[in-house]
Design an enzyme around this catalytic site. Structure first.
Site, PDB file in Angstrom:
ATOM      1  N   CYS A  16       0.781  -1.111  -0.008  1.00 36.91           N
ATOM      2  CA  CYS A  16      -0.096  -0.072  -0.015  1.00 36.91           C
ATOM      3  C   CYS A  16       0.969   1.441   0.022  1.00 36.91           C
ATOM      4  O   CYS A  16       2.127   0.914   0.156  1.00 36.91           O
ATOM      5  CB  CYS A  16      -0.786  -0.085   1.150  1.00 36.91           C
ATOM      6  SG  CYS A  16       0.072   0.432   2.759  1.00 36.91           S
ATOM      7  N   CYS A  19       3.086   2.206   2.906  1.00 33.75           N
ATOM      8  CA  CYS A  19       4.423   1.331   3.112  1.00 33.75           C
ATOM      9  C   CYS A  19       5.277   2.324   2.368  1.00 33.75           C
ATOM     10  O   CYS A  19       6.398   2.750   2.851  1.00 33.75           O
ATOM     11  CB  CYS A  19       4.347   0.074   2.317  1.00 33.75           C
ATOM     12  SG  CYS A  19       3.291  -1.104   2.795  1.00 33.75           S
ATOM     13  N   CYS A 403      -9.715   6.622   8.129  1.00 33.05           N
ATOM     14  CA  CYS A 403      -9.695   5.984   7.128  1.00 33.05           C
ATOM     15  C   CYS A 403     -10.650   6.176   5.832  1.00 33.05           C
ATOM     16  O   CYS A 403     -10.396   6.325   4.721  1.00 33.05           O
ATOM     17  CB  CYS A 403      -9.941   4.409   7.552  1.00 33.05           C
ATOM     18  SG  CYS A 403      -8.385   3.649   8.048  1.00 33.05           S
ATOM     19  N   ASP A 445      -7.558  18.601 -33.738  1.00 32.06           N
ATOM     20  CA  ASP A 445      -6.672  18.423 -35.133  1.00 32.06           C
ATOM     21  C   ASP A 445      -7.466  17.996 -36.002  1.00 32.06           C
ATOM     22  O   ASP A 445      -8.636  17.243 -35.753  1.00 32.06           O
ATOM     23  CB  ASP A 445      -5.496  17.478 -35.010  1.00 32.06           C
ATOM     24  CG  ASP A 445      -4.531  17.577 -36.073  1.00 32.06           C
ATOM     25  OD1 ASP A 445      -4.334  18.638 -36.726  1.00 32.06           O
ATOM     26  OD2 ASP A 445      -4.016  16.527 -36.280  1.00 32.06           O
ATOM     27  N   THR A 447      -6.842  16.121 -39.635  1.00 29.62           N
ATOM     28  CA  THR A 447      -6.023  14.793 -40.234  1.00 29.62           C
ATOM     29  C   THR A 447      -5.840  13.935 -39.328  1.00 29.62           C
ATOM     30  O   THR A 447      -5.085  14.214 -38.341  1.00 29.62           O
ATOM     31  CB  THR A 447      -5.151  15.441 -41.147  1.00 29.62           C
ATOM     32  OG1 THR A 447      -5.360  16.376 -41.971  1.00 29.62           O
ATOM     33  CG2 THR A 447      -4.823  14.008 -41.821  1.00 29.62           C
ATOM     34  N   ASP A 728     -16.827   3.511  11.682  1.00 34.58           N
ATOM     35  CA  ASP A 728     -15.500   3.451  10.863  1.00 34.58           C
ATOM     36  C   ASP A 728     -15.393   2.492  10.011  1.00 34.58           C
ATOM     37  O   ASP A 728     -15.403   2.951   8.777  1.00 34.58           O
ATOM     38  CB  ASP A 728     -14.377   3.264  11.944  1.00 34.58           C
ATOM     39  CG  ASP A 728     -13.081   3.394  11.191  1.00 34.58           C
ATOM     40  OD1 ASP A 728     -12.777   4.242  10.124  1.00 34.58           O
ATOM     41  OD2 ASP A 728     -12.282   2.185  11.467  1.00 34.58           O
TER      42      ASP A 728
END
Length: 747
Positions: A16, A19, A403, A445, A447, A728
């Site tokens: 993760c 880390c 979190c 653009d 072309t 949570d």
């Protein structure tokens, strides 16, 4: 100035971005280190240093945090200037996207610090394989079993019930506490693990052991759910790599033999049988077949492809044997590059994500302070009961975990980048994805972007001969030529099934056309000016040519034995979906404009067919100026081009979008790329961005809303520790599931 060296390492056990941030923070403190780039996705770390750094100290820092580390062989080299191709400053240095194993391990992390990549659970990383086989899964099962055993002991031997719950709590809490200590030692004191540990230990102290054990178990269940959800999101992009078959049929000295697809060299010839997946990017050498590109592009109808057509790895050959010349090694095929770009994009942060990271860096310590005040102030100053208020303080600690908030943005962005990539919509990072939704003007653009990029025969005007006879004679003269106008005539002759007999005494007339003899006739295919020189055109014929020129068409005049026999008009026609794509932008309230280097007549004709504003006869620097003007008028400008002659304008725009079949320049120059060249994909990209921003807003509302509700209910005594941890975990799981909805891309 000392030379900067660069050393690259393979790092095992990262799963993760937390880390990465811990490793980054630790290695940056080593003397002589100038910069650190850690790629979670690739499991690599690139350290730029002045040569005085002790590399052993760097390695010890990383292993001390609980990861394995090994330098790439011969990896120390003078640093290159990475990202030079990338005009908006995306520096992808150090992202070596080789395969690596996500070792499942316990480790602490700080939700608020630095990069939070993609979707993540606390014990981090997507769950790989069945959930019950992961370390996280096993710990959750053991903790649940210990909790059930504690309830049984409590009923059978009430006297030791409270101790049984403490033991059950410790089964789950010890690994969490170990991660909390590791996180604190690496400079991350306010991790969710630390909040969890304080709350559980505090609950035991105030004799709420049963609740403490249950809360720890619920916390582990929440982590497991997040890991599973995260795995689903990552699978969506990784599953692209499984489209490429493992083996290929290689032609070698007239024999075919089966070889691993990754061993194919550029230039090798492979045979693809009907029904087989094509094992490499390449060009068809012989055969014609319907190719099913749905697995890669999402295009529902198979595309008919013949000699010289480009095919992609992972697409399915329909009804005939094909021989294909390999044009890209396995590591560089379209799918591999898409996966690599999306992985790199998931590591670059969006503005909202950076803001939330900063916000949560102050938010978490703030929650700890509020929880401490709730626990201490009422008993000290308002004659409250210590047990009651400490309990409420502990519940607030759990509610305060950031979190759900921290994951709200990267979860949605990772899902969107993956969903887009599966449809050939590549966006280089969260910042690009966020900005796309704000675009108010798209400059195209002409072309190769709004048009096919190669002329087609639009009109065959005959003066006496039949259309087929006229086309047949013109095709005879153009045999063997590779000029775009010649190819247009030959393709039309092939499509109409017109016979093309061999010609004699073929001769090119520089700047004028071509001449030759067929079956006793002298044939000339000339430009109108060359035909006028020969006096071969009358007034009516000249008027027809002028009318065709006014429609933006190039005209060739066929003479048979010196007399005008007919006209063939050609034009680079709009892509089939150009009109629908532009009207999709219009209905989304986004304006469009065409910028082209073509002459004004051609530009006006194509723009008229598409109903779009235009500017013609523009050099690359003129396009860049127009983009600058549009920005000064207050537009947020996206420039869409093929990534080669449009580079200055792509760089000047707020967002540069490259259009093309996965060409290197298209993929690397711009901020975003439409791999499959569909005009409508630009509108789809903008719509995906807008959906993502709505999703992020919903996620932030869920995360903060649930916390606000439970904060109030805890203080007034309605809810306790269990609902707090459910709030949570529940919020995090809800946010993740909401983000995963983005994987189901519309259209």
């Amino acid at each position: 100035m000392a030379e900067t060296n660069e050393t690259r390492y393979r790092v095992g056990g990262m799963d993760c971005a937390a880390c990465a941030s811990k490793i980054d923070a630790a290695v940056r403190r080593v003397a002589g280190v100038a910069d650190v780039s850690v790629s979670v996705v690739a499991g690599t770390m690139t350290v730029r240093h002045d040569g005085s750094s002790d590399l052993k100290v760097i390695e010890k820092k990383v292993t001390g945090l609980g990861y394995s580390v090994s330098p790439f062989a011969g990896s120390t080299a003078p640093a290159q200037n990475h990202g030079s191709h990338d005009h908006h400053g995306h520096d992808h240095a150090g992202h070596d996207h080789g395969d690596h194993d996500h070792e499942d391990h316990d480790h602490g992390h700080d939700h608020a610090e630095k990069e939070i990549e993609g979707l993540h659970g606390h014990d981090h990383g997507p769950t790989i394989g069945p959930w019950w086989q992961s370390k996280k899964g096993r710990l959750t099962i053991v903790s649940g079993a210990a909790l059930i055993a504690a309830y049984a002991v409590g009923h059978l031997v009430p006297a030791i019930g409270s101790y049984a719950f403490i033991v059950a709590m410790l089964v789950g809490l010890v690994p969490i506490a170990r991660r909390a200590v590791m996180a604190a030692l690496s400079g991350t004191p306010f991790s969710i693990e630390m909040l969890m540990t304080i709350a559980a230990v505090g609950a035991v102290i105030i004799n709420a052991g049963e609740e403490a054990a249950t809360v720890v178990f619920l916390f582990l269940v929440g982590e497991l759910l997040e890991g599973v959800a995260a795995g689903k999101a990552r699978e969506s992009i990784q599953s692209l790599t499984t489209l490429v078959p493992k083996n290929a049929l290689l032609e070698d000295n007239g024999q075919t033999r089966e070889v691993p697809a990754e061993s194919l060299a550029v230039g090798a010839i492979i045979m693809v049988r009907p029904g087989d997946r094509i094992s490499a990017d390449g060009v068809i050498v012989s055969g014609e077949s319907a190719i099913d590109e749905a697995p890669v592009t999402g295009e529902s109808t198979p595309v008919r492809k013949g000699v010289d057509a480009v095919v992609f790895a992972g697409t399915v050959n329909g009804d005939a044997v094909l021989r294909v010349r390999v044009t890209a090694a396995a590591a560089d095929n379209t799918i591999a590059r898409v996966v690599k770009l999306v992985e790199e994009a998931q590591e670059s942060k969006a503005p909202t994500e950076r803001f939330i990271d900063r916000f949560s860096r102050y938010y978490t310590p703030g929650v700890v302070v509020v929880a401490a005040l709730v626990a201490v102030v009422p008993p000290l100053f308002l004659a409250g009961a210590w047990d009651e208020w400490i309990y409420k303080g502990l519940a607030i600690l759990l509610i305060g975990c950031p979190c759900a908030l921290v994951i709200s943005t990267p979860a949605a962005i990772a899902a969107s980048l993956s969903a887009g990539a599966r449809r050939g919509l590549l966006m280089k990072g969260g910042a690009v994805l966020e900005s796309l939704g704000k675009v108010t003007m798209v400059a195209f653009d002409k072309t190769g972007t709004l048009t096919e990029g190669k002329p087609r025969v639009t009109d065959i005007v005959s003066f006496g001969l039949s259309e087929a006879q006229l086309l047949s004679r013109a095709a005879v003269l153009e045999q063997g030529s590779s000029h775009p106008l010649a190819l247009a005539i030959l393709n039309r002759a092939k499509a109409d099934g017109v016979p093309v007999p061999p010609a004699f005494e073929l001769e090119a007339l520089p700047g004028k056309g071509v001449t030759g003899k067929v079956g006793g006739e002298t044939l000339d295919l000339l430009s109108p000016s060359a035909a006028r020189e020969r006096g071969a055109l009358d007034e009516d014929q000249d008027a027809r040519i002028t009318a065709l020129n006014d429609e933006g068409k190039s005209v060739s005049v066929l003479l048979v034995n010196g007399a005008a026999a007919g006209l063939i008009a050609m034009r680079d026609e709009p892509r089939e979906d150009a009109e629908a794509g532009l009207s999709a932008l219009k209905s989304a309230g986004v304006k469009a404009m065409m910028l082209t280097g073509d002459n004004k007549r051609t530009a006006a004709a194509v723009a008229g067919m598409l109903g779009i504003d235009w500017r013609g006869e523009m050099m690359p620097e003129d396009k860049q100026k127009v983009v600058g003007e549009l920005k000064r008028q207050g537009f947020i400008v996206a420039k869409v081009g093929d990534g080669i002659n449009d580079a200055p304008a792509l760089a000047a725009a707020d967002i540069g979008i490259a259009m093309g079949g996965g060409t290197d320049v298209a993929l690397e120059t711009a901020d975003a790329a439409v791999l499959h060249g569909r005009v409508g994909d630009v509108a789809r990209m903008i719509a995906l961005s807008q959906r993502t921003m709505r999703n992020i807003l919903e996620n932030i509302t869920i995360a903060l809303g649930l916390k606000a509700v439970f904060l109030v209910t805890t203080i007034i005594g309605i809810t306790g520790l269990w609902p707090a941890i459910l709030a949570d975990t529940g919020a995090t799981v809800l946010v993740t599931i909401n983000a995963l909805r983005l994987l189901r891309i519309r259209g």
